[in-house]
Design a protein around this motif. Structure first.
Motif, short mmCIF file in Angstrom:
data_model
loop_
_atom_site.label_atom_id
_atom_site.label_comp_id
_atom_site.label_asym_id
_atom_site.label_seq_id
_atom_site.Cartn_x
_atom_site.Cartn_y
_atom_site.Cartn_z
N HIS A 1 -3.99 8.86 2.94
CA HIS A 1 -3.31 7.23 2.92
C HIS A 1 -3.97 7.29 4.49
CE1 HIS A 1 -1.10 3.68 3.27
NE2 HIS A 1 -1.40 4.06 3.88
N LEU A 2 -3.54 8.58 5.29
CA LEU A 2 -3.32 8.78 6.90
C LEU A 2 -5.77 8.63 7.21
CD1 LEU A 2 -2.69 9.11 9.91
CD2 LEU A 2 -2.88 11.65 9.13
N ARG A 3 -6.08 9.40 6.16
CA ARG A 3 -8.07 9.65 6.38
C ARG A 3 -8.09 7.54 6.77
NH1 ARG A 3 -11.68 10.05 3.60
NH2 ARG A 3 -10.97 10.19 1.32
N LEU A 4 -7.90 7.27 5.71
CA LEU A 4 -8.45 6.15 4.93
C LEU A 4 -7.84 4.75 5.85
CD1 LEU A 4 -8.02 5.86 1.22
CD2 LEU A 4 -10.16 6.07 2.81
N PHE A 5 -6.64 4.56 6.53
CA PHE A 5 -5.69 3.49 6.52
C PHE A 5 -5.75 3.91 8.47
CE2 PHE A 5 -5.47 2.87 2.46
CZ PHE A 5 -6.01 2.00 2.87
N GLY A 6 -5.10 5.19 8.42
CA GLY A 6 -4.86 5.25 9.87
C GLY A 6 -5.71 5.58 11.44
N PRO A 7 -5.48 5.98 12.51
CA PRO A 7 -6.25 5.67 13.36
C PRO A 7 -7.65 6.48 13.34
CG PRO A 7 -4.08 6.62 14.36
CD PRO A 7 -3.83 6.50 12.48
N GLN A 8 -8.80 6.04 13.43
CA GLN A 8 -9.83 6.29 13.62
C GLN A 8 -10.41 6.99 14.73
OE1 GLN A 8 -11.49 6.45 10.35
NE2 GLN A 8 -9.60 5.15 9.74
N PRO A 9 -11.25 7.84 15.06
CA PRO A 9 -11.53 8.83 16.21
C PRO A 9 -12.79 7.78 16.64
CG PRO A 9 -12.36 9.46 13.79
CD PRO A 9 -11.48 9.14 14.18
N LEU B 1 0.81 -1.51 0.00
CA LEU B 1 -0.11 0.11 0.14
C LEU B 1 0.81 1.05 -0.13
CD1 LEU B 1 -3.20 -1.11 2.32
CD2 LEU B 1 -2.90 -0.86 0.08
N ALA B 2 1.84 1.03 0.83
CA ALA B 2 3.00 2.19 0.42
C ALA B 2 3.36 2.66 -0.55
CB ALA B 2 3.87 1.96 1.44
N ARG B 3 3.35 1.73 -2.07
CA ARG B 3 3.89 2.17 -2.46
C ARG B 3 2.62 2.71 -4.08
NH1 ARG B 3 7.03 -2.07 -0.73
NH2 ARG B 3 9.24 -2.31 -1.12
N MET B 4 1.82 2.32 -3.49
CA MET B 4 0.25 2.74 -4.13
C MET B 4 -0.38 4.32 -3.63
SD MET B 4 -1.04 -0.63 -3.87
CE MET B 4 -2.52 -0.24 -5.21
N LEU B 5 -0.99 5.09 -4.83
CA LEU B 5 -1.26 5.85 -4.53
C LEU B 5 -2.88 6.02 -4.78
CD1 LEU B 5 0.22 8.39 -7.21
CD2 LEU B 5 1.00 8.08 -4.93
#
Length: 232
Positions: A146-154, A19-23
């Motif tokens: 990426h942060l919005r989709l896979f980061g910690p969710q509130p 995933l880190a290599r993808m946009l």
């Protein structure tokens, strides 16, 4: 097949670096806001296709003999600044602490995008500061996605969760006695919130009152919780 694998193996794909290599992004739906009208001008699209055709027909030799693209000094500085910003953002408490796999590669992605923009516009040539900034802007936007989709969710506050649990129960209890209100003490003693009842029930009731779902009032020296028409 890809999207089925994606949904079922998100953590594996993250840890493996794929995933880190993808946009990746998730666009907002525009249903309900789309309008019909004259088609947009096609000048930009025509120029794009013309340049793509030119690259495919005249620059095939580059596929066999790739060259090492360079960055102008100011362009390299822009990439370096972005690298340090995202590197420091991976420290504990930083904005990218939870997505180090993506943050670690975003500067490289910015470099690649900048090189693509430079080559598309000018062919083999050192990357300009303008295109370096473009690459950073694009990489930064995708990192934010990426942060919005896979980061910690509130997580919702406990009072909100308790309020969602409490309102249906109050309505059910009021319905059993053909009324729109129940005793406040009944919420505390028999309600669905079992642990630390008063400490959690009162904040939940406050949330419901703030949303206009219920009212809490005294009648003949007795406190009641009443469901409002909006709450039903």
């Amino acid at each position: 097949i890809f999207f089925d694998s994606f949904r079922n193996n998100v953590s594996l794909m993250q840890n493996g670096g794929l995933l880190a290599r993808m946009l990746i992004c998730e666009s907002e739906a525009k249903r309900g806001y789309r309008t019909a009208g004259p088609p947009p001008p096609t000048d930009a699209a025509e120029k794009f296709h013309e340049r793509i055709s030119q690259i495919l027909s005249t620059d095939r030799a580059l596929l066999k003999n790739p060259y090492e693209i360079e960055f102008e000094p100011w362009a390299a500085s822009a990439i370096q600044r972005y690298y340090w910003d995202t590197e420091q953002g991976q420290l504990p408490g930083g904005p990218f602490f939870e997505i180090p796999e993506a943050a670690s590669r975003t500067a490289e992605i910015a470099c690649r995008l900048a090189a693509v923009f430079q080559f598309f516009e000018h062919g083999p040539s050192p990357v300009s500061s303008k295109n370096a900034e473009r690459g950073v802007d694009f990489a930064k936007w995708y990192l934010t996605e990426h942060l919005r989709l896979f980061g910690p969710q509130p997580t919702a506050p406990q009072a909100w969760k308790d309020a969602e649990l409490l309102l249906p129960w109050i309505k059910e209890q009021a319905g059993k006695i053909s009324s729109d209100r129940i005793l406040y003490n009944r919420v505390l003693n028999a309600g669905p919130i079992k642990s630390r009842r008063k400490l959690r029930a009162d904040p939940a009731l406050n949330e419901l009152v703030a949303c206009g779902m219920v009212t809490v009032s005294m009648d003949n020296k007795t406190w009641y919780v009443q469901v409002t028409p909006y709450g039903w």
